[in-house]
Design a protein around this motif. Structure first.
Motif, PDB file in Angstrom:
ATOM      1  N   ILE A 101       0.850  -1.202   0.000  1.00 40.87           N
ATOM      2  CA  ILE A 101       0.000   0.000   0.000  1.00 40.87           C
ATOM      3  C   ILE A 101       0.886   1.253   0.000  1.00 40.87           C
ATOM      4  O   ILE A 101       0.568   2.250  -0.646  1.00 40.87           O
ATOM      5  CB  ILE A 101      -0.999  -0.035   1.180  1.00 40.87           C
ATOM      6  N   CYS A 102       2.037   1.148   0.673  1.00 40.54           N
ATOM      7  CA  CYS A 102       3.005   2.271   0.655  1.00 40.54           C
ATOM      8  C   CYS A 102       3.476   2.579  -0.773  1.00 40.54           C
ATOM      9  O   CYS A 102       3.696   3.740  -1.116  1.00 40.54           O
ATOM     10  CB  CYS A 102       4.229   1.943   1.509  1.00 40.54           C
ATOM     11  N   VAL A 103       3.604   1.532  -1.604  1.00 43.49           N
ATOM     12  CA  VAL A 103       4.053   1.755  -2.991  1.00 43.49           C
ATOM     13  C   VAL A 103       3.054   2.650  -3.721  1.00 43.49           C
ATOM     14  O   VAL A 103       3.435   3.607  -4.402  1.00 43.49           O
ATOM     15  CB  VAL A 103       4.235   0.406  -3.746  1.00 43.49           C
ATOM     16  N   GLY A 104       1.748   2.359  -3.534  1.00 46.49           N
ATOM     17  CA  GLY A 104       0.717   3.203  -4.148  1.00 46.49           C
ATOM     18  C   GLY A 104       0.817   4.636  -3.653  1.00 46.49           C
ATOM     19  O   GLY A 104       0.718   5.593  -4.422  1.00 46.49           O
ATOM     20  N   SER A 105       1.038   4.790  -2.354  1.00 48.71           N
ATOM     21  CA  SER A 105       1.134   6.118  -1.746  1.00 48.71           C
ATOM     22  C   SER A 105       2.365   6.874  -2.252  1.00 48.71           C
ATOM     23  O   SER A 105       2.293   8.037  -2.655  1.00 48.71           O
ATOM     24  CB  SER A 105       1.193   5.954  -0.230  1.00 48.71           C
ATOM     25  N   ARG A 106       3.501   6.185  -2.294  1.00 47.38           N
ATOM     26  CA  ARG A 106       4.774   6.819  -2.673  1.00 47.38           C
ATOM     27  C   ARG A 106       4.798   7.232  -4.151  1.00 47.38           C
ATOM     28  O   ARG A 106       5.241   8.318  -4.500  1.00 47.38           O
ATOM     29  CB  ARG A 106       5.921   5.845  -2.364  1.00 47.38           C
ATOM     30  N   ASP A 114       2.472   8.852   2.488  1.00 46.24           N
ATOM     31  CA  ASP A 114       1.718   9.356   3.640  1.00 46.24           C
ATOM     32  C   ASP A 114       1.398   8.144   4.529  1.00 46.24           C
ATOM     33  O   ASP A 114       0.409   7.439   4.307  1.00 46.24           O
ATOM     34  CB  ASP A 114       0.440  10.049   3.130  1.00 46.24           C
ATOM     35  N   LEU A 115       2.249   7.917   5.532  1.00 42.86           N
ATOM     36  CA  LEU A 115       2.113   6.713   6.365  1.00 42.86           C
ATOM     37  C   LEU A 115       0.829   6.705   7.182  1.00 42.86           C
ATOM     38  O   LEU A 115       0.240   5.643   7.396  1.00 42.86           O
ATOM     39  CB  LEU A 115       3.333   6.575   7.281  1.00 42.86           C
ATOM     40  N   ASP A 116       0.366   7.884   7.601  1.00 39.38           N
ATOM     41  CA  ASP A 116      -0.898   7.933   8.357  1.00 39.38           C
ATOM     42  C   ASP A 116      -2.057   7.468   7.479  1.00 39.38           C
ATOM     43  O   ASP A 116      -2.942   6.743   7.928  1.00 39.38           O
ATOM     44  CB  ASP A 116      -1.185   9.369   8.845  1.00 39.38           C
ATOM     45  N   HIS A 117      -2.016   7.918   6.230  1.00 40.67           N
ATOM     46  CA  HIS A 117      -3.079   7.525   5.287  1.00 40.67           C
ATOM     47  C   HIS A 117      -3.027   6.015   5.034  1.00 40.67           C
ATOM     48  O   HIS A 117      -4.071   5.354   4.961  1.00 40.67           O
ATOM     49  CB  HIS A 117      -2.923   8.316   3.974  1.00 40.67           C
ATOM     50  N   VAL A 118      -1.828   5.464   4.920  1.00 39.91           N
ATOM     51  CA  VAL A 118      -1.677   4.006   4.725  1.00 39.91           C
ATOM     52  C   VAL A 118      -2.302   3.271   5.911  1.00 39.91           C
ATOM     53  O   VAL A 118      -3.065   2.321   5.734  1.00 39.91           O
ATOM     54  CB  VAL A 118      -0.176   3.629   4.557  1.00 39.91           C
TER      55      VAL A 118
END
Ligand SMILES: Nc1ncnc2c1ncn2[C@@H]1O[C@H](COP(=O)(O)OP(=O)(O)OP(=O)(O)O)[C@@H](O)[C@H]1O
Ligand SMILES: [Mg+2]
Length: 244
Positions: A101-106, A114-118
């Motif tokens: 999910i971090c890959v999508g965010s990054r 955005d780690l909070d959003h993840v």
């Protein structure tokens, strides 16, 4: 463009050699809508997604959120706010749910990681107990939720789902329908959904576009679309009508 229109395709055509996979197709999706797309196998539904997300060049024009996106690259379109999932769910085999999910965010979001959003998304999708698991160890339902999570991590205005219910049982379908409804209602994201399960489309969508051989057959409220004689002839068949 009407101010409530988020997506507008204007006479778009995509040919593979002699085959017009998408043929002079014009339609509009309103902001906040859950919009359905259906049609027989090979009708051009997934190709239509590929055009909207900039994977192929095509004739005609696509506007999104008031801007012409026809000549933009896929990453530019993602950053403008369009996310999608794929008909066959692929995941990064060596990554955990959280990292995927971090890959999508990054890479997909215009704001970056955005780690909070993840964290919020993992909670929203009910993937908390799976967050440290490698994606290969997920069951099909969680793999589908992960795909949706990675797409949502890009902070889209519009999410396009390609046959999200495929291969799912009745309980999983109910679960995924609930997720889709909450994405639309709680996160305020416009949804386009390609699906073969008519019950899903009639329950979830406000408008249903039926295509065949790349062409528009019908675009109406789902209960009207499924009783349209042209739709019955080219897609649903008399057996569907008899079973209603
Ligand atoms: N890259 C490609 N090269 C050549 N032909 C293609 C390509 N992609 C799709 N097609 C053809 O275009 C047509 C539309 O395919 P598409 O995958 O968009 O249909 P679909 O409506 O998504 O079907 P399904 O319900 O089976 O997923 C089909 O005839 C398909 O074989
Ligand atoms: Mg398809």
């Amino acid at each position: 463009m009407n101010t409530d229109t988020i997506l507008k395709t204007v006479h778009i055509t995509k040919k593979f050699g002699e085959l017009a996979a998408v043929d002079d197709l014009s339609f509009e999706v309103q902001r906040g809508q859950v919009y359905g797309i259906a049609g027989p196998n090979g009708a051009g539904k997934s190709t239509l997604y590929d055009l909207i997300t900039g994977n192929y060049s095509y004739a005609g024009k696509i506007e999104f959120d008031g801007h012409d996106i026809s000549r933009l690259r896929p990453y530019q379109i993602a950053k403008r706010g369009i996310a999608r999932t794929f008909q066959i769910p692929h995941t990064f085999p060596s990554l955990t749910v959280e990292k995927s999910i971090c890959v999508g965010s990054r890479f997909g979001s215009s704001e970056g990681l955005d780690l909070d959003h993840v964290d919020e998304l993992i909670d929203f999708l009910g993937l908390e107990s799976e967050r440290a698991k490698e994606t290969t160890r997920l069951n099909l339902l969680d793999k589908k939720k992960l795909q949706i999570g990675a797409a949502l991590a890009t902070k889209p205005k519009m999410l396009m789902l390609d046959e999200p219910m495929a291969g799912s049982n009745a309980i999983e379908i109910k679960d995924l329908m609930d997720v889709i409804r909450r994405i639309n209602e709680k996160l305020g994201i416009t949804i386009i959904i390609i699906e073969h399960f008519m019950k899903v489309l009639t329950e979830l969508t406000e408008k249903l576009l039926i295509i065949e051989s790349g062409r528009l057959i019908c675009c109406d409220a789902p209960e009207i679309a499924i009783s349209d004689p042209k739709v019955i002839e080219c897609y649903l068949g008399e057996a569907f009508v008899a079973g209603q």
